[in-house]
Design an enzyme around this catalytic site. Sequence first.
Site, PDB file in Angstrom:
ATOM      1  N   TYR A 285       3.040  17.563  59.467  1.00  6.53           N
ATOM      2  CA  TYR A 285       2.016  18.324  58.520  1.00  6.53           C
ATOM      3  C   TYR A 285       1.469  17.373  57.758  1.00  6.53           C
ATOM      4  CZ  TYR A 285       4.117  22.916  59.476  1.00  6.53           C
ATOM      5  OH  TYR A 285       4.462  23.987  59.740  1.00  6.53           O
TER       6      TYR A 285
ATOM      7  N   LYS B 152      16.575  15.935  64.611  1.00  7.01           N
ATOM      8  CA  LYS B 152      16.873  15.768  65.867  1.00  7.01           C
ATOM      9  C   LYS B 152      16.583  14.350  66.177  1.00  7.01           C
ATOM     10  CE  LYS B 152      16.980  17.342  69.902  1.00  7.01           C
ATOM     11  NZ  LYS B 152      17.814  18.101  70.722  1.00  7.01           N
TER      12      LYS B 152
ATOM     13  N   ASP C 154      18.224  22.271  67.501  1.00 13.23           N
ATOM     14  CA  ASP C 154      18.225  23.203  68.647  1.00 13.23           C
ATOM     15  C   ASP C 154      19.726  23.764  68.290  1.00 13.23           C
ATOM     16  OD1 ASP C 154      19.526  20.783  69.228  1.00 13.23           O
ATOM     17  OD2 ASP C 154      19.033  20.936  71.278  1.00 13.23           O
TER      18      ASP C 154
ATOM     19  N   ASP D 182       9.889  24.672  59.037  1.00  7.37           N
ATOM     20  CA  ASP D 182       8.889  25.930  59.287  1.00  7.37           C
ATOM     21  C   ASP D 182       9.767  26.952  60.230  1.00  7.37           C
ATOM     22  OD1 ASP D 182       6.603  27.514  59.404  1.00  7.37           O
ATOM     23  OD2 ASP D 182       6.079  26.452  61.142  1.00  7.37           O
TER      24      ASP D 182
ATOM     25  N   ASP E  11      11.802  30.721  59.735  1.00  6.51           N
ATOM     26  CA  ASP E  11      11.603  32.211  60.319  1.00  6.51           C
ATOM     27  C   ASP E  11      12.677  32.823  60.958  1.00  6.51           C
ATOM     28  OD1 ASP E  11       8.856  31.761  59.661  1.00  6.51           O
ATOM     29  OD2 ASP E  11       8.148  32.393  61.447  1.00  6.51           O
TER      30      ASP E  11
END
Length: 356
Positions: free
Chosen positions: A137, A189, A221, A245, A249
């Site tokens: 970002y 990750k 993951d 982000d 969700d």
Amino acid sequence: MKEIQVAVVAGDGIGPEVTAQGLRVLDAAAEVFGFSVKKTEYPFGSEHYFQTKEIFPDDAFEEVKQHDAILLGAIGDPRAPVGLIEYGIIAKMRFELDLYINLRPIKLYDERLCPLKGKKPEDVDMVIIRENTEDAYAGMHGFCHKDQPLEVATQTMVYTREGVDRAIRYAFETARARNKRKQVTLIDKANAVRAQDIWTRAFEEMSREYPDIKTDHAYVDAACMWMVKNPEWFDVAVTTNLFGDIVTDLGAMIQGGMGIAASGNLHPGKVSLFEPIHGSAPKHAGKNVASPVATIMAVSMLLDYCGQREASQAIEGTIQDLLTSGRLKGVGTGVHSTDEVGTMVVEALRSTAGVG
Ligand code: IPM
Ligand code: MG
């Protein structure tokens, strides 16, 4: 008592309708708990941009900065160029106000809201701390040979030690203050995105300052898998901006969906921004069907941040009671009308406090 100054950007789509209900609840809380709020509304968003070509003018931005907190409804309109308004408003505030923590509580208030079989409120109660100013970002991207067959596009994931440290520290402090499982999980990750080794090292070093807090680690993951399979394993999790982000969700879904999930974009000690996680949902706009509960939860977070802890908890408790008693039949679109939910929350808040 000091007046709380709130800048309000209702924004696009369902933003204005849910914000209106959030503000009713804010006013009711002020009345019940005896504090005062001064609200200043700003018209920015896609509609304002279409009409004036103005996104977020500097003088208004300077004014917004002077408030204690900002309440944002939703930003986004499919007719505007991708990302233009989001970057001009949300990202501008996140970056220029250095709102480095994105705080996303994931709490299931009633079993019926959870899509996971057999999971109960005690199983879904975590806080995700999303670093909010760096990573993909940070805006470092470029194209060369644009629109040619050999076009190249790049986006740099940026991590500074200070940025990583302050997010991780906030996570450890949150775990301590929550006093629940006293555990922080690092989600990254680093096995594939090798630059994220900075997170691995920073996390390990900082954990030594918090011997009372357990540490855990999950690649992003696997974290998505565990959040669905064993959400009870999480207490506080800290992660990068982009992964945050995405996993938040997912988190919103296991707590009941976009109709309930709220977040804070914080620079502790300075003006901070509170918003529902959902977007502008243009297809539901103007129909009085969107759930304002997420915005009401954002108001609860705002009040906690501004030192009105009791009022904040009363709003949260009211939502919980309305859900568990079945008076609020859900937080999906169209379950209740938008203003009906506002009225229900305001009345319940006033009656618990013996007012009205
Ligand atoms: C969020 C949103 C934003 C983000 C968008 C609107 C740029 O999805 O707050 O999670 O990606 O951060
Ligand atoms: Mg998002």
